[in-house]
Design a protein around this motif. Structure first.
Motif, PDB file in Angstrom:
ATOM      1  N   ASN A 126     -26.922 -46.183 -37.981  1.00  0.00           N
ATOM      2  CA  ASN A 126     -27.454 -44.903 -37.547  1.00  0.00           C
ATOM      3  C   ASN A 126     -26.496 -44.066 -36.740  1.00  0.00           C
ATOM      4  O   ASN A 126     -26.640 -42.867 -36.641  1.00  0.00           O
ATOM      5  CB  ASN A 126     -28.734 -45.128 -36.723  1.00  0.00           C
ATOM      6  CG  ASN A 126     -29.940 -45.063 -37.625  1.00  0.00           C
ATOM      7  OD1 ASN A 126     -29.876 -44.466 -38.685  1.00  0.00           O
ATOM      8  ND2 ASN A 126     -31.002 -45.694 -37.225  1.00  0.00           N
ATOM      9  N   THR A 127     -25.552 -44.719 -36.093  1.00  0.00           N
ATOM     10  CA  THR A 127     -24.561 -43.969 -35.331  1.00  0.00           C
ATOM     11  C   THR A 127     -23.197 -44.457 -35.749  1.00  0.00           C
ATOM     12  O   THR A 127     -22.966 -45.657 -35.805  1.00  0.00           O
ATOM     13  CB  THR A 127     -24.756 -44.225 -33.828  1.00  0.00           C
ATOM     14  OG1 THR A 127     -26.082 -43.868 -33.478  1.00  0.00           O
ATOM     15  CG2 THR A 127     -23.800 -43.379 -33.017  1.00  0.00           C
ATOM     16  N   SER A 138     -28.508 -40.884 -40.249  1.00  0.00           N
ATOM     17  CA  SER A 138     -27.453 -41.243 -39.313  1.00  0.00           C
ATOM     18  C   SER A 138     -26.853 -40.023 -38.641  1.00  0.00           C
ATOM     19  O   SER A 138     -26.985 -38.886 -39.112  1.00  0.00           O
ATOM     20  CB  SER A 138     -26.346 -41.987 -40.059  1.00  0.00           C
ATOM     21  OG  SER A 138     -25.798 -41.136 -41.045  1.00  0.00           O
ATOM     22  N   THR A 139     -26.208 -40.268 -37.512  1.00  0.00           N
ATOM     23  CA  THR A 139     -25.477 -39.218 -36.816  1.00  0.00           C
ATOM     24  C   THR A 139     -24.040 -39.693 -36.666  1.00  0.00           C
ATOM     25  O   THR A 139     -23.799 -40.806 -36.210  1.00  0.00           O
ATOM     26  CB  THR A 139     -26.079 -38.968 -35.427  1.00  0.00           C
ATOM     27  OG1 THR A 139     -27.457 -38.670 -35.584  1.00  0.00           O
ATOM     28  CG2 THR A 139     -25.386 -37.796 -34.754  1.00  0.00           C
ATOM     29  N   CYS A 178     -25.357 -34.682 -38.819  1.00  0.00           N
ATOM     30  CA  CYS A 178     -26.665 -35.238 -38.465  1.00  0.00           C
ATOM     31  C   CYS A 178     -27.705 -34.752 -39.467  1.00  0.00           C
ATOM     32  O   CYS A 178     -27.413 -33.901 -40.305  1.00  0.00           O
ATOM     33  CB  CYS A 178     -27.039 -34.802 -37.047  1.00  0.00           C
ATOM     34  SG  CYS A 178     -27.263 -33.036 -36.877  1.00  0.00           S
ATOM     35  N   LYS A 223     -32.602 -32.098 -37.446  1.00  0.00           N
ATOM     36  CA  LYS A 223     -32.214 -32.162 -36.039  1.00  0.00           C
ATOM     37  C   LYS A 223     -31.096 -31.183 -35.737  1.00  0.00           C
ATOM     38  O   LYS A 223     -30.530 -31.192 -34.658  1.00  0.00           O
ATOM     39  CB  LYS A 223     -31.726 -33.575 -35.702  1.00  0.00           C
ATOM     40  CG  LYS A 223     -32.761 -34.638 -35.894  1.00  0.00           C
ATOM     41  CD  LYS A 223     -32.697 -35.664 -34.763  1.00  0.00           C
ATOM     42  CE  LYS A 223     -33.730 -36.741 -34.967  1.00  0.00           C
ATOM     43  NZ  LYS A 223     -33.454 -37.633 -36.104  1.00  0.00           N
ATOM     44  N   HIS A 237     -24.150 -30.040 -29.840  1.00  0.00           N
ATOM     45  CA  HIS A 237     -22.913 -30.799 -29.753  1.00  0.00           C
ATOM     46  C   HIS A 237     -21.795 -29.998 -29.128  1.00  0.00           C
ATOM     47  O   HIS A 237     -20.853 -30.560 -28.587  1.00  0.00           O
ATOM     48  CB  HIS A 237     -22.559 -31.373 -31.124  1.00  0.00           C
ATOM     49  CG  HIS A 237     -23.648 -32.275 -31.626  1.00  0.00           C
ATOM     50  ND1 HIS A 237     -24.505 -31.943 -32.649  1.00  0.00           N
ATOM     51  CD2 HIS A 237     -24.079 -33.475 -31.164  1.00  0.00           C
ATOM     52  CE1 HIS A 237     -25.382 -32.917 -32.816  1.00  0.00           C
ATOM     53  NE2 HIS A 237     -25.153 -33.845 -31.934  1.00  0.00           N
ATOM     54  N   ARG A 255     -21.502 -41.332 -27.279  1.00  0.00           N
ATOM     55  CA  ARG A 255     -22.166 -42.629 -27.097  1.00  0.00           C
ATOM     56  C   ARG A 255     -23.334 -42.501 -26.129  1.00  0.00           C
ATOM     57  O   ARG A 255     -24.376 -43.136 -26.306  1.00  0.00           O
ATOM     58  CB  ARG A 255     -21.178 -43.661 -26.563  1.00  0.00           C
ATOM     59  CG  ARG A 255     -20.223 -44.138 -27.621  1.00  0.00           C
ATOM     60  CD  ARG A 255     -19.301 -45.212 -27.089  1.00  0.00           C
ATOM     61  NE  ARG A 255     -18.481 -45.731 -28.182  1.00  0.00           N
ATOM     62  CZ  ARG A 255     -17.218 -46.084 -28.063  1.00  0.00           C
ATOM     63  NH1 ARG A 255     -16.615 -45.968 -26.902  1.00  0.00           N
ATOM     64  NH2 ARG A 255     -16.550 -46.549 -29.097  1.00  0.00           N
ATOM     65  N   TYR A 292     -26.091 -41.112 -28.358  1.00  0.00           N
ATOM     66  CA  TYR A 292     -26.554 -41.786 -29.575  1.00  0.00           C
ATOM     67  C   TYR A 292     -26.380 -43.287 -29.587  1.00  0.00           C
ATOM     68  O   TYR A 292     -26.751 -43.938 -30.553  1.00  0.00           O
ATOM     69  CB  TYR A 292     -25.841 -41.202 -30.800  1.00  0.00           C
ATOM     70  CG  TYR A 292     -26.165 -39.734 -31.008  1.00  0.00           C
ATOM     71  CD1 TYR A 292     -25.213 -38.759 -30.760  1.00  0.00           C
ATOM     72  CD2 TYR A 292     -27.425 -39.336 -31.425  1.00  0.00           C
ATOM     73  CE1 TYR A 292     -25.523 -37.426 -30.928  1.00  0.00           C
ATOM     74  CE2 TYR A 292     -27.738 -38.004 -31.596  1.00  0.00           C
ATOM     75  CZ  TYR A 292     -26.780 -37.056 -31.350  1.00  0.00           C
ATOM     76  OH  TYR A 292     -27.064 -35.734 -31.525  1.00  0.00           O
TER      77      TYR A 292
END
Lengths: 388, 469
Positions: free
Chosen positions: A40-41, A69-70, A130, A134, A140, A248, A251
């Protein structure tokens, strides 16, 4: 809550991060991540400086990553000029400066929208991918601003154009340090931006991005918005680490994966590199434009020119001349002499021209400077194949 | 059998789609077709640039195929067409800028129909164009601007109920609005009339059944304003054109909206601040470096007291009800390099002067640095705007910050001669006075109530020890 404890923990985090970095020296190729079920990250940092490769890796991440996922991707390119998806390379950059530059900057058309930016080894690019639901233009950019704050760049903030600007001692108006662009697809969206950290070419960027052809071209497509720029004066690695840390924080703690030239062997990425470096993509994806010299074009349509000097004008679609008008003071419009020139240049691929004096039959003295000027403005510099 | 049913349903759907368009301009007759309009690919999109067409006339389209790339505000997006058909004609070429959402961009026909019949199809045949809709009340057109304050701000935006929404996500959950839902709810005659008179139909409120826009609505709108730009005047003497930034646009929209929607009325009072200044001097003398009170801090506290005494003013006009707040959150106008901002001091009624002073200083500094968090400038129940530091301003009137119901405009301190009764008779003393002008929204605050508020405010400022009550 006491200050000293906070300082210690952030020092520890930096140590921990660098340990993590040292350990993940293995660079797994990107194709692997699609196999990880709940990745996912993900965090990637590129070791390559090829803009075509880095943008293709980025596009591959956008199209092939798991839907929920991002992903963070950081990369640095060698000197290049990156134009937006729907821009005109003759309007946006100074080809004479590119041709004569010892840096031999590459010209790249990216897949996201927006305006033209300069990349070089003092500029680090960040990219966050992403789920579209979202997607937020500022989220970001804010993250990068927090990363800059943690590096003691207190004056950084996001402005209303979603660029990152910074206060400087010399001016009351903040200077731009990062521009953003976006690409949205149905499920996945990408936000990427530059960050001028320590570009040695800062003073020349305006020269590369300011085209003398601009006033002789009326172009469809997107215009760049010029801003005053400055360097942040932070090291590349420090910036990368800070952005990774903030990512981090948002996420989750995952390892950084290093990518580079090996990714160029992944078929989809290889195809992407081929496409991005092809002159077809760079020059022939240009929306329709009207060029007229020396009398500047008044509108998108070709019109007979009211001038006493020789004038050549043409309309180019997809980078190829489709219509033209030559205004010759020694003959009336529609004269067989003019129309032969007009017809002879139809079908010319503007970027392939190596000398306009050959394309335009130059009979008379006053035509020579026109051909010279057109050469200066329109001739294309380094062809991409040489520059990968 | 199923295919026949589905085809019939598809046909019915197409015909209802083309109802708005095909019936309007029957000057030439074309085979049955659907006009494809510029989609809203995000909730706040009002216009976009056409990028590369991925299909050409004659190509078949399946649901999910990318028809054309669209760019809006640096975002590159693919317009995926969700129906089946064949592209008959492209009405807006690659590279065309600023095509408004809802304007025709292409023509689609059924499989098997003849695309070449549409060679001569023009924009007028599709129903013509209209300019992009003006930014809807709650939203800024393309940028994500916050601002419950009187101006847009540099700091990042998030969302609140009345603040402009960052596009693509957040409050609406990011569901892409299909182009179909964007057709204006208007009768065919109204659409025709709107096109003829150049009225923007999307901005109108309908008075027909179900909110439908009728011909009379369009007539009223067209006689109302003259929207179109006059042809360029003769070349003027030298001037400078500044493109309008989104912040400027937001300020313009919100303040115009406030002036239009709020019936402002103004109540002025000359307030004696001599006692207040003395109290301030006394408190600052014993401050020991802990705090430095300003006149504004006292006024903010006084605003809190007055709002508590006259709670009608501490309210907000909402849809169907008036919300009266229990706490008094005062928005304090601060001038920053980027523009005017109004950070909020929350629950002023519960705060002492020292806390108010500290908060105002901190908020002001961060506002100037552009580091306010959204919740620090969005909200507020009343605003105070103090131009007392400008010695030229006796008094001024301020524009209410929607959705608040009042704002206090404070002028500079002046020495005024007042008569004083002594044993010897009437003599003159010098009094320090400021003129405050309250602007109130008559929808929420009636005249007498506004007067009451000013009375309470004046009372507590002229007798500042009552701040302790």
């Amino acid at each position: 809550m006491s200050p000293s404890r906070g300082l210690n923990s952030s020092v520890l985090r930096i140590l921990r991060l660098s340990k993590v970095k040292l350990n993940s020296n293995q660079s797994r190729t990107i194709s692997i991540f699609t196999e990880i079920p709940k990745a996912n990250t993900q965090i990637y940092v590129s070791r390559s400086h090829s803009p075509y490769l880095n943008l293709s890796i980025e596009h591959h991440l956008l199209t092939k990553s798991p839907a929920e996922s991002t992903i963070l991707f950081l990369y640095t390119n060698k000197p290049s000029i990156i134009i937006g998806r729907n821009q005109n390379p003759w309007v946006e950059c100074n080809h004479a400066a590119i041709r004569s530059s010892p840096l031999q900057p590459l010209l790249v058309r990216r897949r996201s929208g927006g305006g033209t930016v300069w990349h070089d080894e003092g500029n680090v690019n960040y990219s966050v991918i992403c789920p579209t639901e979202k997607f937020d233009r500022n989220k970001h950019a804010e993250m990068v601003v927090r990363a800059l704050h943690s590096l003691d760049v207190q004056g950084a903030k996001v402005n209303e154009r979603h660029d990152i600007v910074m206060n400087t001692p010399e001016s009351t108006v903040p200077f731009k340090i990062s521009g953003s662009a976006y690409k949205l697809t149905r499920l996945r969206s990408l936000h990427h931006g530059t960050c001028l950290l320590s570009s040695p070419n800062l003073k020349d960027i305006g020269k590369y991005l300011g085209s003398p052809a601009k006033k002789f071209i009326k172009a469809r497509g997107v215009d760049s918005v010029r801003s005053k720029i400055t360097n942040v004066h932070v090291g590349n690695e420090d910036f990368e680490n800070a952005v990774v840390e903030k990512f981090r924080d948002m996420y989750g703690n995952v390892e950084t994966t290093f990518v580079g030239e090996e990714e160029g062997t992944v078929p989809a990425i290889e195809k992407g590199v081929e496409e991005l470096s092809s002159p077809d993509w760079i020059y022939r994806q240009t929306p329709q434009f009207h060029f007229s010299y020396p009398s500047a074009p008044a509108s998108e349509e070709l019109e007979p020119v009211q001038t006493r000097s020789w004038n050549i004008a043409f309309i180019a679609r997809n980078g190829v001349i489709t219509k033209s008008i030559e205004h010759n003071i020694s003959s009336a419009p529609g004269d067989s002499n003019s129309s032969s020139v007009e017809n002879s240049i139809i079908g010319t691929n503007v970027y392939e021209v190596t000398d306009w004096a050959h394309i335009l039959p130059v009979h008379e003295q006053q035509e020579i400077p026109v051909a010279k000027a057109m050469n200066d403005m329109l001739l294309v510099g380094v062809t991409p194949a040489q520059g990968i | 059998m199923f295919t026949a049913v589905l085809r019939r349903r598809a046909l019915q759907q197409t015909s209802s789609l083309s109802y708005q368009f095909a019936r309007c301009y029957a000057a030439k007759s074309f085979p049955p077709h659907t006009v494809v309009s510029m989609p809203a690919l995000s909730p706040t999109m009002t216009a976009g640039n056409i990028g590369t067409w991925q299909k050409k006339p004659g190509d078949a389209i399946s649901p999910g195929d990318v028809l054309v790339e669209i760019e809006t505000d640096k975002a590159q997006m693919d317009f995926e067409f969700q129906e089946e058909g064949v592209l008959a004609k492209i009405l807006k070429d690659s590279g065309t800028k600023d095509v408004a959402v809802g304007n025709p961009i292409a023509v689609m026909i059924e499989e098997g129909e003849d695309a070449s019949a549409f060679e001569s199809f023009t924009l007028e045949d599709a129903g013509g164009e209209s300019a992009p809709a003006p930014p809807p009340k709650e939203e800024a057109s393309e940028s994500s601007e916050p601002a419950d304050s009187q101006s847009g701000t540099a700091p990042p935006s998030s969302k609140t109920e009345s603040a402009p929404v960052p596009e693509e996500t957040e409050s609406s959950g990011g569901k892409l609005q299909p182009a179909l839902e964007r057709q204006p709810n208007a009768s065919a005659a109204a659409v025709r009339l709107a096109i003829e008179t150049g009225v923007k139909i999307t901005g109108l409120k309908g008075t027909g059944t179900g909110g439908q826009i009728t011909e009379s609505d369009v007539k009223k709108a067209s006689s109302g304003g003259a929207p179109s730009a006059a042809p360029g005047a003769a070349p003027a003497a030298s001037y400078t054109d500044t493109p309008i930034s989104s912040m400027r646009k937001t300020i313009a929209n919100r303040l115009t909206e406030s002036m239009n929607q709020n019936p402002h009325y103004f109540v002025a009072a000359s307030v004696s601040v001599s006692k207040l200044l003395k109290l301030r001097a006394a408190l600052n003398a014993s401050a020991d470096g802990q705090y430095k009170l300003s006149v504004n801090d006292f006024l903010i506290k006084a605003v809190g007291v007055a709002c508590k005494k006259v709670p009608t003013v501490n309210s907000s006009w909402r849809d169907g009800f008036i919300r009266q707040f229990d706490n008094v959150d005062v928005s304090v106008a601060v001038a920053t390099p980027v523009g005017l901002m109004t950070p909020i001091v929350k629950s002023v009624d519960g705060l002492g002067l020292q806390s108010i002073s500290a908060q105002v200083k901190d908020l002001g500094k961060r506002a100037r640095d552009g580091k306010l968090k959204p919740e620090e400038y969005q909200g507020g129940t009343f605003t105070i705007s103090n131009m007392g530091m400008n010695p030229a301003i006796d008094r001024f009137t301020a524009v209410i910050n929607p959705p608040q119901a009042g704002i206090l405009a404070v002028g500079t301190t002046k020495k005024v001669a007042i008569p004083v009764e002594t044993e010897e008779g009437t003599s003159i003393e010098w009094d320090d006075q400021i003129v405050v002008t309250g602007s109130f929204d008559h929808k929420v605050v009636d005249g007498a109530v506004g007067g009451e508020w000013i009375k309470e405010f004046k009372k507590v400022v002229e007798n500042p020890l009552e701040l302790m009550l």
